[in-house]
Design an enzyme around this catalytic site. Structure first.
Site, PDB file in Angstrom:
ATOM      1  N   PRO A  34       0.820  -1.217   0.000  1.00 17.65           N
ATOM      2  CA  PRO A  34       0.000   0.000   0.000  1.00 17.65           C
ATOM      3  C   PRO A  34       0.856   1.271   0.000  1.00 17.65           C
ATOM      4  CG  PRO A  34      -0.766  -1.554   1.654  1.00 17.65           C
ATOM      5  CD  PRO A  34       0.549  -2.054   1.162  1.00 17.65           C
ATOM      6  N   GLU A  35       0.808   1.976  -1.103  1.00 19.45           N
ATOM      7  CA  GLU A  35       1.468   3.264  -1.226  1.00 19.45           C
ATOM      8  C   GLU A  35       0.355   4.286  -1.449  1.00 19.45           C
ATOM      9  OE1 GLU A  35       4.714   3.089  -4.085  1.00 19.45           O
ATOM     10  OE2 GLU A  35       4.901   0.939  -3.805  1.00 19.45           O
ATOM     11  N   LYS A  88       1.140   7.693   3.436  1.00 19.68           N
ATOM     12  CA  LYS A  88       0.507   6.386   3.245  1.00 19.68           C
ATOM     13  C   LYS A  88      -0.476   6.077   4.368  1.00 19.68           C
ATOM     14  CE  LYS A  88       4.773   4.901   1.055  1.00 19.68           C
ATOM     15  NZ  LYS A  88       6.033   4.170   1.256  1.00 19.68           N
ATOM     16  N   ARG A 116      16.384  -2.540  -0.937  1.00 18.41           N
ATOM     17  CA  ARG A 116      15.118  -2.675  -1.661  1.00 18.41           C
ATOM     18  C   ARG A 116      15.365  -3.153  -3.078  1.00 18.41           C
ATOM     19  NH1 ARG A 116      13.959  -2.874   2.359  1.00 18.41           N
ATOM     20  NH2 ARG A 116      12.864  -1.543   3.813  1.00 18.41           N
TER      21      ARG A 116
END
Length: 270
Positions: free
Chosen positions: A2-3, A54, A260
């Site tokens: 979820p961004e 967010k 990442r």
DNA sequence: ATTGGGACCTGCTCGC
DNA sequence: TGCGAGCAGGTCCCAA
């Protein structure tokens, strides 16, 4: 994960579902993921929802709010009536309204819900950077933050205190769209690149919202009605390693940046 | 001060 | 086939 576009999608959905409804009960199944006193919102009416970075914010008519962060695997699932699938084995918090129930599911227990009053909420949210759709998100602003650091540009894009709402997916996609190598030091970006990047960020986030978020292969994001988003069908680099770049035909690479997964086209993005 | 890395979690994939 | 190691990523926290 979820961004901004995923949280925005959830906000829009819940705005239709729960505004005007009263909280009947809050049931916490995973204590560490919840803070605040349920009695501060029990019986109060939802007057609106907001998104900041967010975070999802549910505002009540007594000036208290729920501040919700889904982190990586959080889901908010709304059901107007009893549903055999819910609660599920990852349900951590259940919020019952007059007509319907909101289930906070979170496989990995990183997400959380807090009850805050107005002052606490403002205090909590003020440290985040400008929203990409606001006028504060200007080329001048981006220049000022980029010139201060030689960190890879992608790392800077993920810093919520500098820019609010970008996560790994949209940062990768925006850098591809802007034709900028994710490893390029932020201070090395010229005016033209910064201008392209600003536009690309706004563009990919809007696309994300248009397609109601990304529910990629290993993603658990879903809309509150349980259905998937569709932006993953429009990824150009994210999780496309070893595939051909749709613009130039070169092979998309995957590297690690700040721990990442980072995806880019070595030919398009210099 | 800035920056880097581990911790938090769980389920899945991969290699032996 | 079975099992453990490694990985995934948003954010916080601590250490260099």
């Amino acid at each position: 994960m979820p961004e901004l576009p995923e949280v925005e999608t959830i906000k829009r959905y819940l705005n239709k579902a729960i505004v005007g409804q009263k909280i009947a009960e809050v049931e916490v199944l995973s204590k560490k993921q919840f803070s605040g006193r349920a009695k501060d919102i029990r019986g109060t009416k939802v007057i609106g929802l907001e998104r900041r970075a967010k975070h999802l914010i549910v505002n009540f008519d007594n000036a208290n709010s729920l501040l919700i962060h889904l982190k990586m695997t959080g889901q908010l699932v709304w059901t107007p009536r009893a549903n055999a699938d819910l609660p599920g084995k990852t349900t951590r918090i259940i919020i019952r309204f007059d007509k319907g129930t909101l289930f906070f599911n979170d496989m990995r227990k990183f997400g959380w819900i807090r009850i805050l009053n107005k002052d606490q909420l403002d205090q909590e949210l003020k440290r985040y950077g400008p929203e990409p759709f606001s006028k504060d998100f200007s080329i001048k602003y981006l220049q000022s933050i980029f010139q201060k650091t030689s960190k890879p540009i992608k790392t800077v894009l993920l810093d919520q205190e500098k820019i609010a709402g970008l996560g790994n997916i949209y940062a990768n996609e925006a850098l591809f769209e802007a034709k900028i190598n994710p490893r390029k030091p932020a201070k090395a970006l010229n005016q033209k690149e910064i201008s392209r990047l600003k536009q690309a960020i706004v563009y990919v986030l809007k696309q994300g919202i248009k397609y109601e978020g990304s529910s990629a292969a290993d993603e658990v994001y879903i809309k509150p009605d349980g259905s998937a988003g569709r932006y993953q069908q429009h990824f150009l680099v994210y999780q496309k390693q070893k595939q051909k770049c749709q613009k130039c035909g070169a092979t998309i690479k995957r590297v690690n940046l700040g721990g990442r997964g980072t995806f880019f086209c070595p030919k398009c993005q210099v």
